[in-house]
Motif scaffolding. Structure first.
Motif, PDB file in Angstrom:
ATOM      1  N   GLY A 209       0.772  -1.233   0.000  1.00 42.61           N
ATOM      2  CA  GLY A 209       0.000   0.000   0.000  1.00 42.61           C
ATOM      3  C   GLY A 209       0.802   1.281   0.000  1.00 42.61           C
ATOM      4  O   GLY A 209       0.241   2.352   0.233  1.00 42.61           O
ATOM      5  N   LEU A 210       2.105   1.215  -0.283  1.00 41.88           N
ATOM      6  CA  LEU A 210       2.850   2.461  -0.491  1.00 41.88           C
ATOM      7  C   LEU A 210       2.423   3.106  -1.805  1.00 41.88           C
ATOM      8  O   LEU A 210       2.491   4.324  -1.966  1.00 41.88           O
ATOM      9  N   GLN A 211       2.019   2.274  -2.747  1.00 48.64           N
ATOM     10  CA  GLN A 211       1.372   2.715  -3.982  1.00 48.64           C
ATOM     11  C   GLN A 211       0.085   1.914  -4.144  1.00 48.64           C
ATOM     12  O   GLN A 211       0.033   0.746  -3.742  1.00 48.64           O
ATOM     13  N   PHE A 212      -0.938   2.550  -4.709  1.00 48.46           N
ATOM     14  CA  PHE A 212      -2.189   1.841  -4.984  1.00 48.46           C
ATOM     15  C   PHE A 212      -2.409   1.772  -6.494  1.00 48.46           C
ATOM     16  O   PHE A 212      -1.972   2.651  -7.239  1.00 48.46           O
ATOM     17  N   PRO A 213      -3.069   0.718  -6.965  1.00 48.39           N
ATOM     18  CA  PRO A 213      -3.230   0.538  -8.413  1.00 48.39           C
ATOM     19  C   PRO A 213      -3.969   1.706  -9.071  1.00 48.39           C
ATOM     20  O   PRO A 213      -5.045   2.102  -8.625  1.00 48.39           O
ATOM     21  N   GLN A 214      -3.368   2.247 -10.102  1.00 48.15           N
ATOM     22  CA  GLN A 214      -4.057   3.214 -10.955  1.00 48.15           C
ATOM     23  C   GLN A 214      -4.877   2.484 -12.011  1.00 48.15           C
ATOM     24  O   GLN A 214      -5.949   2.929 -12.406  1.00 48.15           O
ATOM     25  N   SER A 215      -4.326   1.350 -12.452  1.00 48.52           N
ATOM     26  CA  SER A 215      -4.986   0.517 -13.442  1.00 48.52           C
ATOM     27  C   SER A 215      -4.576  -0.924 -13.183  1.00 48.52           C
ATOM     28  O   SER A 215      -3.402  -1.206 -12.952  1.00 48.52           O
ATOM     29  N   GLY A 216      -5.546  -1.844 -13.179  1.00 52.41           N
ATOM     30  CA  GLY A 216      -5.261  -3.228 -12.867  1.00 52.41           C
ATOM     31  C   GLY A 216      -5.568  -3.541 -11.412  1.00 52.41           C
ATOM     32  O   GLY A 216      -6.165  -2.724 -10.692  1.00 52.41           O
ATOM     33  N   LYS A 217      -5.138  -4.719 -10.955  1.00 49.21           N
ATOM     34  CA  LYS A 217      -5.477  -5.175  -9.610  1.00 49.21           C
ATOM     35  C   LYS A 217      -4.256  -5.733  -8.887  1.00 49.21           C
ATOM     36  O   LYS A 217      -3.382  -6.339  -9.508  1.00 49.21           O
ATOM     37  N   VAL A 218      -4.241  -5.522  -7.571  1.00 53.16           N
ATOM     38  CA  VAL A 218      -3.297  -6.185  -6.683  1.00 53.16           C
ATOM     39  C   VAL A 218      -4.109  -6.751  -5.532  1.00 53.16           C
ATOM     40  O   VAL A 218      -4.832  -6.012  -4.849  1.00 53.16           O
ATOM     41  N   VAL A 219      -4.042  -8.059  -5.325  1.00 52.47           N
ATOM     42  CA  VAL A 219      -4.784  -8.717  -4.250  1.00 52.47           C
ATOM     43  C   VAL A 219      -3.789  -9.414  -3.337  1.00 52.47           C
ATOM     44  O   VAL A 219      -2.996 -10.251  -3.783  1.00 52.47           O
ATOM     45  N   VAL A 220      -3.821  -9.059  -2.047  1.00 48.72           N
ATOM     46  CA  VAL A 220      -2.905  -9.629  -1.055  1.00 48.72           C
ATOM     47  C   VAL A 220      -3.719 -10.376  -0.009  1.00 48.72           C
ATOM     48  O   VAL A 220      -4.445  -9.762   0.764  1.00 48.72           O
ATOM     49  N   ASP A 221      -3.627 -11.704  -0.025  1.00 49.18           N
ATOM     50  CA  ASP A 221      -4.321 -12.540   0.958  1.00 49.18           C
ATOM     51  C   ASP A 221      -5.789 -12.141   1.084  1.00 49.18           C
ATOM     52  O   ASP A 221      -6.325 -12.004   2.184  1.00 49.18           O
ATOM     53  N   GLY A 222      -6.425 -11.953  -0.068  1.00 51.81           N
ATOM     54  CA  GLY A 222      -7.850 -11.626  -0.103  1.00 51.81           C
ATOM     55  C   GLY A 222      -8.165 -10.152  -0.040  1.00 51.81           C
ATOM     56  O   GLY A 222      -9.339  -9.759  -0.209  1.00 51.81           O
TER      57      GLY A 222
END
Length: 296
Positions: free
Chosen positions: A58-71
């Motif tokens: 979470g130092l950066q959040f997605p502008q486009s696309g997805k990041v999923v960490v342990d749900g």
């Protein structure tokens, strides 16, 4: 691969988006990491490695696309960043970015104290983390952080993250600044943590010996794109990708590639020292003619 504890889907990122100084950094990156895996991210300087890992906690959040960490989907609003950063511990390349207390013990204890843990458990975690990275508790707990060497500061930064006992440990150039003995010792400790404690490990490095020693899988980044991934054997065996994107290889692999180029029947993907030694020894067995002579 196990079910992913971290997944990246079509992630793109541009610094200073919407300004005349826009600087694209990532273009549609995809990545999946299984629980308990050790994954290396490699690529030349400016390939997007550090930007990518900054999305993991979470130092950066997605502008486009997805990041999923342990749900936890980081694309969704109102993310619980405290919970996320307890799950994902990130150790920066420059330890000074993470050390701010005057004494070593206080710095490592800061995170567990903020979690509201009892004093006894905080002390136990600090001792455990310090011993794990090779900083004897009684010797270093009252040391002034400003008086530490660069390598010792790196160990303190790592211990501070480990004291939080994250599910995923992310390391940016974990052994930079360490002497050879300390590097070997720290890598062995990290490997044991991954193998015995089932801690998921993701690390960025330019050191291919570290990749060969630690990684289960490798992602190759170039110009903000994931251009190849596979086991270390697959990656080091793909000389075209390595040459095209200016990626080095462990010395064992370089020797095997040179032998292969000379026509010797060796497997350049046998990157581990034992495997490379077996390949070379097989060439030295007497077979008639120039038996026992290997020209590189």
């Amino acid at each position: 691969m196990n079910l992913p504890i971290l997944s990246v889907e079509n992630l793109s990122h541009t610094y200073m988006l919407g300004t005349p100084l826009e600087q694209p950094a990532l273009f549609g990156v995809n990545m999946h990491v299984g629980k308990g895996e050790c994954v290396a991210i490699i690529g030349h300087t400016g390939s997007g490695k550090s930007t990518l890992i900054q999305h993991f906690n979470g130092l950066q959040f997605p502008q486009s696309g997805k990041v999923v960490v342990d749900g936890i989907d980081l694309s969704q609003p109102r993310i619980d960043c405290k919970m996320l950063r307890r799950k994902v511990g990130l150790v920066f390349q420059n330890p000074e970015d993470q050390i701010f207390e005057k004494l070593v013990g206080d710095d490592i204890a800061y995170g567990p104290f903020k979690m509201g843990l009892p004093l006894k458990e905080v002390r136990e975690r600090v001792r455990w983390a310090m011993e794990l990275v090779g900083l004897p508790f009684d010797e270093f707990r009252d040391r002034a952080t400003f008086a530490l060497s660069g390598g010792q500061k790196r160990k303190v930064a790592l211990a501070g993250v480990l004291a939080l006992q994250p599910d995923i440990l992310v390391l940016d150039e974990p052994t930079a600044g360490l002497d050879p003995r300390s590097r070997k010792e720290l890598l062995a400790r990290i490997k044991r943590l991954n193998r015995e404690e089932n801690l998921t490990l993701i690390f960025v490095t330019h050191n291919m010996e570290e990749v060969a020693y630690l990684a289960d899988r490798v992602y190759v980044l170039a110009n903000g794109r994931d251009i190849y991934n596979g086991s270390p054997r697959e990656v080091f065996g793909n000389r075209e990708v390595l040459r095209a994107h200016q990626i080095g290889t462990p010395e064992t692999v370089e020797i095997l590639h040179r032998l292969h180029d000379k026509g010797h029947p060796v497997n350049p993907g046998a990157f581990e020292v034992e495997g490379a030694a077996e390949q070379i020894l097989s060439l030295l067995k007497p077979q008639g003619g120039d038996a026992g002579v290997v020209r590189v």
